[in-house]
Design a protein around this motif. Structure first.
Motif, PDB file in Angstrom:
ATOM      1  N   LYS A 189      93.956  77.826   7.503  1.00 38.92           N
ATOM      2  CA  LYS A 189      92.713  77.460   6.820  1.00 38.92           C
ATOM      3  C   LYS A 189      92.755  76.010   6.356  1.00 38.92           C
ATOM      4  O   LYS A 189      93.713  75.565   5.717  1.00 38.92           O
ATOM      5  CB  LYS A 189      92.478  78.391   5.628  1.00 38.92           C
TER       6      LYS A 189
ATOM      7  N   ALA B  78      93.749  71.343  11.178  1.00 40.91           N
ATOM      8  CA  ALA B  78      93.246  71.041  12.521  1.00 40.91           C
ATOM      9  C   ALA B  78      94.288  71.436  13.552  1.00 40.91           C
ATOM     10  O   ALA B  78      95.491  71.230  13.338  1.00 40.91           O
ATOM     11  CB  ALA B  78      92.931  69.556  12.646  1.00 40.91           C
TER      12      ALA B  78
ATOM     13  N   ASP C 207      91.661  76.816  24.359  1.00 41.40           N
ATOM     14  CA  ASP C 207      90.477  76.127  23.838  1.00 41.40           C
ATOM     15  C   ASP C 207      89.384  77.152  23.529  1.00 41.40           C
ATOM     16  O   ASP C 207      88.781  77.141  22.447  1.00 41.40           O
ATOM     17  CB  ASP C 207      89.991  75.111  24.868  1.00 41.40           C
TER      18      ASP C 207
ATOM     19  N   ALA D 191      90.266  79.226  20.470  1.00 39.02           N
ATOM     20  CA  ALA D 191      90.167  78.440  19.248  1.00 39.02           C
ATOM     21  C   ALA D 191      88.719  78.220  18.830  1.00 39.02           C
ATOM     22  O   ALA D 191      88.374  78.347  17.644  1.00 39.02           O
ATOM     23  CB  ALA D 191      90.876  77.098  19.437  1.00 39.02           C
ATOM     24  N   GLN D 192      87.868  77.911  19.798  1.00 36.19           N
ATOM     25  CA  GLN D 192      86.455  77.694  19.472  1.00 36.19           C
ATOM     26  C   GLN D 192      85.820  78.971  18.928  1.00 36.19           C
ATOM     27  O   GLN D 192      85.005  78.934  18.002  1.00 36.19           O
ATOM     28  CB  GLN D 192      85.693  77.217  20.726  1.00 36.19           C
TER      29      GLN D 192
ATOM     30  N   ASN E 280      87.323  81.352  17.289  1.00 38.35           N
ATOM     31  CA  ASN E 280      87.930  81.852  16.052  1.00 38.35           C
ATOM     32  C   ASN E 280      88.036  80.811  14.938  1.00 38.35           C
ATOM     33  O   ASN E 280      88.548  81.116  13.856  1.00 38.35           O
ATOM     34  CB  ASN E 280      89.327  82.407  16.353  1.00 38.35           C
ATOM     35  N   ALA E 281      87.541  79.588  15.191  1.00 41.04           N
ATOM     36  CA  ALA E 281      87.663  78.519  14.195  1.00 41.04           C
ATOM     37  C   ALA E 281      86.983  78.883  12.877  1.00 41.04           C
ATOM     38  O   ALA E 281      87.569  78.722  11.794  1.00 41.04           O
ATOM     39  CB  ALA E 281      87.093  77.219  14.754  1.00 41.04           C
TER      40      ALA E 281
ATOM     41  N   TYR F  77      88.819  81.799  10.857  1.00 44.55           N
ATOM     42  CA  TYR F  77      90.067  81.492  10.149  1.00 44.55           C
ATOM     43  C   TYR F  77      90.015  80.159   9.389  1.00 44.55           C
ATOM     44  O   TYR F  77      90.983  79.804   8.719  1.00 44.55           O
ATOM     45  CB  TYR F  77      91.238  81.480  11.134  1.00 44.55           C
TER      46      TYR F  77
ATOM     47  N   PHE G 273      89.831  76.913  10.477  1.00 46.05           N
ATOM     48  CA  PHE G 273      90.467  75.700  10.993  1.00 46.05           C
ATOM     49  C   PHE G 273      89.478  74.918  11.853  1.00 46.05           C
ATOM     50  O   PHE G 273      88.416  75.416  12.223  1.00 46.05           O
ATOM     51  CB  PHE G 273      91.745  76.019  11.794  1.00 46.05           C
ATOM     52  N   THR G 274      89.810  73.679  12.164  1.00 47.80           N
ATOM     53  CA  THR G 274      89.007  72.862  13.064  1.00 47.80           C
ATOM     54  C   THR G 274      89.782  72.634  14.358  1.00 47.80           C
ATOM     55  O   THR G 274      91.018  72.749  14.384  1.00 47.80           O
ATOM     56  CB  THR G 274      88.649  71.502  12.436  1.00 47.80           C
ATOM     57  N   VAL G 275      89.035  72.319  15.415  1.00 47.74           N
ATOM     58  CA  VAL G 275      89.639  72.201  16.750  1.00 47.74           C
ATOM     59  C   VAL G 275      89.436  70.795  17.292  1.00 47.74           C
ATOM     60  O   VAL G 275      88.324  70.255  17.245  1.00 47.74           O
ATOM     61  CB  VAL G 275      89.006  73.212  17.732  1.00 47.74           C
TER      62      VAL G 275
ATOM     63  N   THR H 239      90.099  68.772  20.932  1.00 44.25           N
ATOM     64  CA  THR H 239      90.425  69.014  22.334  1.00 44.25           C
ATOM     65  C   THR H 239      90.991  67.760  22.983  1.00 44.25           C
ATOM     66  O   THR H 239      90.593  66.633  22.662  1.00 44.25           O
ATOM     67  CB  THR H 239      89.184  69.472  23.117  1.00 44.25           C
TER      68      THR H 239
END
Length: 282
Positions: A133, A136, A146, A149-150, A152-153, A156, A158-160, A162
């Motif tokens: 939380k 990045a 990818d 992550a997109q 589930n960002a 949870y 978080f930021t992604v 790429t």
């Protein structure tokens, strides 16, 4: 003289049959890998390919008493080439899914594939997804990691970020631009052997699946023969040693490298034959 001539005539078909059988027994196993997927298969400086899967199936063929030819090709073309009869099976690691198991025949898994985070040495380890939380993470653009992550960002927190390649994502971690990178477990472990400041960390257990060798549906006998050899290699520690060599981490006792699974194929998925068997090792 007549008896000798007749004996020769009668013996000729038998001799030809024996020669034909010997030649058939020595026919090369034809297989292929994605030659850009380090450390499973990647180019050697002097030509050809090297990697975990190359070593693994070269040893399988040796124990079967068969030569082997390993082509390097684009992953997207491997299954069509297998179905067209160009290859006997694929040495490239293929994730076994219910959909794939409906159309291909798989051995049991020789590795588990799973999503894993890599963090910078000295960072606080990830103990659960809640630890991400406000942080990045870096991913290879367009990869399955990818996409995960997109999706589930927000869940949870978080930021992604790429990147065009997994090595670029790793460098973002090492340089401190992001907290972690997300990739395949074997690739993250291999990257850590080449990047001292990267540490393999939290594994998303629910993403775990078998990496196995696919065959055509009509090639049950060869699938079973190859799987029996793989089971023997698990029992004598060969698969685990190759795994540690290429991925830099000793497999746990319950990892696929050390686990002969019941029957032939991946338990619980199409194509699995639950008939008990004991491979003849040695």
């Amino acid at each position: 003289m007549r008896i000798s001539a007749l004996a020769c005539l009668l013996a000729a078909p038998l001799a030809l049959g024996l020669l034909s059988g010997a030649a058939s027994a020595q026919a090369p196993l034809r297989t292929a890998v994605d030659g850009t997927f380090a450390p499973h298969a990647f180019p050697k400086l002097d030509g050809g390919v090297q990697g975990f899967n190359v070593d693994l199936f070269t040893e399988v063929a040796k124990r079967m008493g068969r030569p082997i030819t390993i082509d390097s090709a684009s992953f997207s073309g491997l299954v069509p080439a297998l179905n067209a009869g160009r290859y006997d099976f694929l040495a490239a690691p293929v994730t076994v899914t219910p959909e794939r198991a409906e159309n291909l025949l798989f051995t049991e898994g020789y590795l588990y594939t799973a999503f894993q985070f890599g963090i910078r040495k000295g960072s606080a380890p990830i103990t659960s997804m809640d630890d991400l939380k406000g942080k990045a993470i870096a991913v290879n653009k367009g990869s399955a990691y990818d996409a995960w992550a997109q999706q589930n960002a927000a869940k949870y927190g978080f930021t992604v970020q790429t990147f065009d390649s997994q090595p670029d994502a790793v460098q973002a971690v090492v340089s401190g631009r992001v907290y972690a990178t997300l990739g395949g477990n074997t690739v993250v472990r291999y990257a850590a052997t080449r990047t001292p400041n990267l540490v393999p960390d939290f594994v998303i257990r629910e993403t775990r699946a078998h990496w196995a060798a696919p065959f055509r549906k009509d090639n049950v006998a060869l699938r079973n023969e190859v799987e029996d050899v793989l089971e023997c290699m698990k029992k004598d520690g060969t698969v685990a040693k190759l795994s540690e060599k290429w991925f830099g981490v000793k497999p746990a006792e319950d990892d696929a490298e050390n686990t002969p699974f019941p029957g032939h194929g991946v338990p619980g998925l199409p194509g699995h034959d639950s008939t008990p068997h004991t491979p003849r090792c040695g």
